[in-house]
Design a protein around this motif. Sequence first.
Motif: not given
Length: 268
Positions: A195-214, A225-229
């Motif tokens: 449900y996330l846009a492609k540009d959103t997914k490209a900007r973030y590191q992501m992890i899923d933990v799903n319990v499908y039966q529940e 990206a990390f820009d100290l400024d």
Amino acid sequence: MSKKPKQIKFKLEGFNNLTKTLSFNIYDICYAKTEQQAYIEYIDDAYRAERLTEILSNVAEIIGANILNIARQDYEPQGASVTMLISEESLAFERLSNAQAPGPLPDAIVAHLDKSHLTVHTYPESHPDNGISTFRADIDVSTCGRISPLKALNYLIHSFDSDIVIMDYRVRGFTRDKTGRKHYIDHKINSIQNYLAKDTKARYQMIDVNVYQEKIFHTKMMLKAFDLDNYLFELQVSDLSSLKRDKIEKRLRREMMEIFYAQNIPNF
């Protein structure tokens, strides 16, 4: 041409009693060694109850809901809350969709729904010794019936400065079809990420933990990206020595990793 994902369709016996709840935390991290109070006042003013009400009102429109009641409050010394009660729009069914596709992005409080609600609470905080300040917004979108909160994800993420986003989606209860068979979910879902846009997914590191039966889906995201400024308040990288820059960057990265992994991490 890719095919659109099929939606689950069945004739109901009475009202759709499924409750769909999207809960997530959004974190904005900042370094403000000598200006922590100024940062807290700045971020608190930026997300006052009035602005939060506008954000939730837009969420209600995106998911096709009527706002029945709004309660909002700014707190002293900081923080704000908004709650809305909502109901499904009687004419919205033709345009409502729970398909696994991103919802709209933004163009540039507490409200009540009928058996459904939207809430947001903010928590600005800081540490007096290491200069780190963290702004957290807790948002809950709970709906009963056909409407789903998932289409509001893109808008909400882009409405805040989101370094870290932690999301949970759960479907509770059941609804019956005409034959009496119980249905514990009324739409297909493999991951909140769908449900996330492609540009959103490209900007973030992501992890899923799903319990499908529940019918429990969990996704957490951390900005790549990390820009100290972008993390300094009333300070610029050019004002710092290389040693100071390294120390601040390590503190910020450690703060982000601790929130992302939900555990304290030794100094590195």
